[in-house]
Motif scaffolding. Structure first.
Motif, PDB file in Angstrom:
ATOM      1  N   ILE A  56      12.559  50.369  -2.758  1.00 56.96           N
ATOM      2  CA  ILE A  56      11.671  49.210  -2.602  1.00 56.96           C
ATOM      3  C   ILE A  56      10.271  49.548  -3.086  1.00 56.96           C
ATOM      4  O   ILE A  56       9.627  48.758  -3.783  1.00 56.96           O
ATOM      5  CB  ILE A  56      11.670  48.724  -1.132  1.00 56.96           C
ATOM      6  CG1 ILE A  56      13.057  48.163  -0.786  1.00 56.96           C
ATOM      7  CG2 ILE A  56      10.576  47.694  -0.883  1.00 56.96           C
ATOM      8  CD1 ILE A  56      13.271  47.848   0.679  1.00 56.96           C
ATOM      9  N   LEU A  57       9.783  50.729  -2.752  1.00 56.54           N
ATOM     10  CA  LEU A  57       8.439  51.128  -3.168  1.00 56.54           C
ATOM     11  C   LEU A  57       8.343  51.362  -4.672  1.00 56.54           C
ATOM     12  O   LEU A  57       7.251  51.273  -5.246  1.00 56.54           O
ATOM     13  CB  LEU A  57       8.006  52.384  -2.412  1.00 56.54           C
ATOM     14  CG  LEU A  57       7.775  52.191  -0.916  1.00 56.54           C
ATOM     15  CD1 LEU A  57       7.528  53.530  -0.235  1.00 56.54           C
ATOM     16  CD2 LEU A  57       6.629  51.233  -0.661  1.00 56.54           C
ATOM     17  N   GLN A  58       9.460  51.638  -5.324  1.00 60.43           N
ATOM     18  CA  GLN A  58       9.461  51.876  -6.768  1.00 60.43           C
ATOM     19  C   GLN A  58       9.526  50.590  -7.581  1.00 60.43           C
ATOM     20  O   GLN A  58       9.276  50.610  -8.777  1.00 60.43           O
ATOM     21  CB  GLN A  58      10.635  52.783  -7.151  1.00 60.43           C
ATOM     22  CG  GLN A  58      10.474  54.188  -6.618  1.00 60.43           C
ATOM     23  CD  GLN A  58      11.725  55.043  -6.787  1.00 60.43           C
ATOM     24  OE1 GLN A  58      12.754  54.579  -7.249  1.00 60.43           O
ATOM     25  NE2 GLN A  58      11.621  56.300  -6.394  1.00 60.43           N
ATOM     26  N   GLU A  59       9.838  49.480  -6.942  1.00 67.64           N
ATOM     27  CA  GLU A  59      10.028  48.209  -7.643  1.00 67.64           C
ATOM     28  C   GLU A  59       8.802  47.316  -7.459  1.00 67.64           C
ATOM     29  O   GLU A  59       8.506  46.870  -6.351  1.00 67.64           O
ATOM     30  CB  GLU A  59      11.287  47.512  -7.110  1.00 67.64           C
ATOM     31  CG  GLU A  59      11.610  46.196  -7.737  1.00 67.64           C
ATOM     32  CD  GLU A  59      11.909  46.301  -9.230  1.00 67.64           C
ATOM     33  OE1 GLU A  59      11.409  45.444  -9.977  1.00 67.64           O
ATOM     34  OE2 GLU A  59      12.620  47.240  -9.641  1.00 67.64           O
ATOM     35  N   ASP A  60       8.084  47.043  -8.562  1.00 65.68           N
ATOM     36  CA  ASP A  60       6.860  46.241  -8.491  1.00 65.68           C
ATOM     37  C   ASP A  60       7.050  44.893  -7.810  1.00 65.68           C
ATOM     38  O   ASP A  60       6.203  44.445  -7.041  1.00 65.68           O
ATOM     39  CB  ASP A  60       6.288  45.991  -9.887  1.00 65.68           C
ATOM     40  CG  ASP A  60       5.568  47.195 -10.459  1.00 65.68           C
ATOM     41  OD1 ASP A  60       5.232  48.119  -9.689  1.00 65.68           O
ATOM     42  OD2 ASP A  60       5.327  47.196 -11.683  1.00 65.68           O
ATOM     43  N   SER A  61       8.164  44.228  -8.072  1.00 67.11           N
ATOM     44  CA  SER A  61       8.349  42.862  -7.584  1.00 67.11           C
ATOM     45  C   SER A  61       8.510  42.771  -6.068  1.00 67.11           C
ATOM     46  O   SER A  61       8.318  41.687  -5.496  1.00 67.11           O
ATOM     47  CB  SER A  61       9.556  42.213  -8.263  1.00 67.11           C
ATOM     48  OG  SER A  61      10.747  42.889  -7.895  1.00 67.11           O
ATOM     49  N   VAL A  62       8.835  43.866  -5.398  1.00 69.53           N
ATOM     50  CA  VAL A  62       9.016  43.837  -3.938  1.00 69.53           C
ATOM     51  C   VAL A  62       8.186  44.898  -3.214  1.00 69.53           C
ATOM     52  O   VAL A  62       8.332  45.075  -2.009  1.00 69.53           O
ATOM     53  CB  VAL A  62      10.508  43.975  -3.544  1.00 69.53           C
ATOM     54  CG1 VAL A  62      11.294  42.751  -3.977  1.00 69.53           C
ATOM     55  CG2 VAL A  62      11.121  45.249  -4.093  1.00 69.53           C
ATOM     56  N   ARG A  63       7.283  45.555  -3.938  1.00 68.18           N
ATOM     57  CA  ARG A  63       6.471  46.604  -3.322  1.00 68.18           C
ATOM     58  C   ARG A  63       5.623  46.074  -2.168  1.00 68.18           C
ATOM     59  O   ARG A  63       5.289  46.803  -1.235  1.00 68.18           O
ATOM     60  CB  ARG A  63       5.584  47.287  -4.362  1.00 68.18           C
ATOM     61  CG  ARG A  63       4.915  48.535  -3.813  1.00 68.18           C
ATOM     62  CD  ARG A  63       4.194  49.366  -4.856  1.00 68.18           C
ATOM     63  NE  ARG A  63       5.165  49.909  -5.784  1.00 68.18           N
ATOM     64  CZ  ARG A  63       5.052  49.825  -7.118  1.00 68.18           C
ATOM     65  NH1 ARG A  63       4.022  49.239  -7.659  1.00 68.18           N
ATOM     66  NH2 ARG A  63       5.974  50.331  -7.893  1.00 68.18           N
ATOM     67  N   PHE A  64       5.296  44.774  -2.178  1.00 67.98           N
ATOM     68  CA  PHE A  64       4.524  44.197  -1.085  1.00 67.98           C
ATOM     69  C   PHE A  64       5.249  44.321   0.254  1.00 67.98           C
ATOM     70  O   PHE A  64       4.632  44.244   1.316  1.00 67.98           O
ATOM     71  CB  PHE A  64       4.181  42.725  -1.363  1.00 67.98           C
ATOM     72  CG  PHE A  64       5.378  41.813  -1.381  1.00 67.98           C
ATOM     73  CD1 PHE A  64       5.796  41.188  -0.233  1.00 67.98           C
ATOM     74  CD2 PHE A  64       6.082  41.613  -2.561  1.00 67.98           C
ATOM     75  CE1 PHE A  64       6.912  40.362  -0.249  1.00 67.98           C
ATOM     76  CE2 PHE A  64       7.194  40.786  -2.588  1.00 67.98           C
ATOM     77  CZ  PHE A  64       7.611  40.160  -1.427  1.00 67.98           C
ATOM     78  N   LEU A  65       6.558  44.539   0.215  1.00 70.47           N
ATOM     79  CA  LEU A  65       7.311  44.729   1.454  1.00 70.47           C
ATOM     80  C   LEU A  65       6.935  46.027   2.158  1.00 70.47           C
ATOM     81  O   LEU A  65       7.381  46.279   3.282  1.00 70.47           O
ATOM     82  CB  LEU A  65       8.815  44.667   1.185  1.00 70.47           C
ATOM     83  CG  LEU A  65       9.334  43.282   0.788  1.00 70.47           C
ATOM     84  CD1 LEU A  65      10.799  43.350   0.374  1.00 70.47           C
ATOM     85  CD2 LEU A  65       9.132  42.285   1.906  1.00 70.47           C
ATOM     86  N   SER A  66       6.090  46.831   1.521  1.00 73.95           N
ATOM     87  CA  SER A  66       5.577  48.027   2.190  1.00 73.95           C
ATOM     88  C   SER A  66       4.819  47.628   3.456  1.00 73.95           C
ATOM     89  O   SER A  66       4.634  48.450   4.352  1.00 73.95           O
ATOM     90  CB  SER A  66       4.686  48.833   1.251  1.00 73.95           C
ATOM     91  OG  SER A  66       3.573  48.060   0.830  1.00 73.95           O
ATOM     92  N   LEU A  67       4.425  46.354   3.558  1.00 77.41           N
ATOM     93  CA  LEU A  67       3.815  45.848   4.786  1.00 77.41           C
ATOM     94  C   LEU A  67       4.739  46.027   5.991  1.00 77.41           C
ATOM     95  O   LEU A  67       4.272  46.122   7.126  1.00 77.41           O
ATOM     96  CB  LEU A  67       3.498  44.349   4.655  1.00 77.41           C
ATOM     97  CG  LEU A  67       2.350  43.993   3.733  1.00 77.41           C
ATOM     98  CD1 LEU A  67       2.381  42.512   3.401  1.00 77.41           C
ATOM     99  CD2 LEU A  67       1.036  44.376   4.375  1.00 77.41           C
ATOM    100  N   LEU A  68       6.031  46.069   5.744  1.00 76.91           N
ATOM    101  CA  LEU A  68       7.011  46.214   6.822  1.00 76.91           C
ATOM    102  C   LEU A  68       7.402  47.670   7.046  1.00 76.91           C
ATOM    103  O   LEU A  68       8.313  47.949   7.826  1.00 76.91           O
ATOM    104  CB  LEU A  68       8.263  45.389   6.505  1.00 76.91           C
ATOM    105  CG  LEU A  68       8.034  43.894   6.334  1.00 76.91           C
ATOM    106  CD1 LEU A  68       9.321  43.210   5.899  1.00 76.91           C
ATOM    107  CD2 LEU A  68       7.490  43.286   7.608  1.00 76.91           C
ATOM    108  N   MET A  69       6.758  48.579   6.347  1.00 75.01           N
ATOM    109  CA  MET A  69       7.087  49.992   6.476  1.00 75.01           C
ATOM    110  C   MET A  69       5.969  50.702   7.228  1.00 75.01           C
ATOM    111  O   MET A  69       4.801  50.477   6.929  1.00 75.01           O
ATOM    112  CB  MET A  69       7.264  50.628   5.104  1.00 75.01           C
ATOM    113  CG  MET A  69       8.418  50.058   4.338  1.00 75.01           C
ATOM    114  SD  MET A  69       8.464  50.808   2.695  1.00 75.01           S
ATOM    115  CE  MET A  69       9.562  49.669   1.885  1.00 75.01           C
TER     116      MET A  69
END
Length: 181
Positions: A91-104
């Motif tokens: 997930i962290l490697q993919e630009d389109s979903v990196r914003f999900l780092s908010l849930l990490m």
């Protein structure tokens, strides 16, 4: 024709109302624990360490502490933070979903309510994952399987010690993920 349009609009309005009122319960779930806040937290931490798949404990927070420091009186709440680099990495490697780092990292709340019972609250990772496509959905399906392992409360096993993570992760006692994944 007008009755059909009005009926359609009423139906849409009711559907939106039902979704609006149930969205919170669909996104989050809670279950009762038979143990104290501290023991429940320790048991979940132990389960995280035993889960495999790169999981480690990256934090333990007490959000009630600042409220108490300002004179507030709140029931106990602890937040367990856990991360799996196996799941967070793609997930962290993919630009389109990196914003999900908010849930990490993944968080699990353990708290007491006014009814005297202790509860465990988690995010519905499966539902959230499906909102963001097949790659994230597939990863989150695996997270859900592991989350179920985290929440097993076997009263026949002795209570483990609470783990207070060191800055930068749990040190040498887990998968080695840094705090915050």
């Amino acid at each position: 024709m007008m009755k059909l349009i009005i009926g359609f609009l009423v139906g849409v309005g009711l559907a939106v109302g039902v979704i609006w009122n149930s969205a919170g319960s669909m996104a989050f779930s809670e279950q009762v624990s038979p143990f104290s806040v501290e023991e429940t937290t320790a048991r979940i931490q132990q389960n995280i360490q035993a889960a495999g798949n790169g999981w480690s404990i990256s934090g333990l927070r007490n959000p009630a502490k600042p409220v108490e420091a300002e004179g507030g009186n709140v029931l106990p709440v602890l937040l367990i933070e856990a991360c799996s680099t196996k799941y967070s990495g793609p997930i962290l490697q993919e630009d389109s979903v990196r914003f999900l780092s908010l849930l990490m990292p993944c968080k699990i709340a353990v708290y007491k309510k006014n009814d005297g019972k202790v509860y465990i609250g988690i995010l519905n990772a499966d539902m959230i994952g499906k909102l963001f496509g097949s790659m994230v959905g597939g990863i989150m399906e695996k997270v859900v399987v592991d989350q179920k392992k985290f929440l097993v409360m076997d009263p026949s096993k002795p209570a483990p010690a609470l783990i207070i993570p060191k800055m930068g992760g749990e040190g040498g006692s887990g998968g080695g993920a840094a705090a915050g994944c």
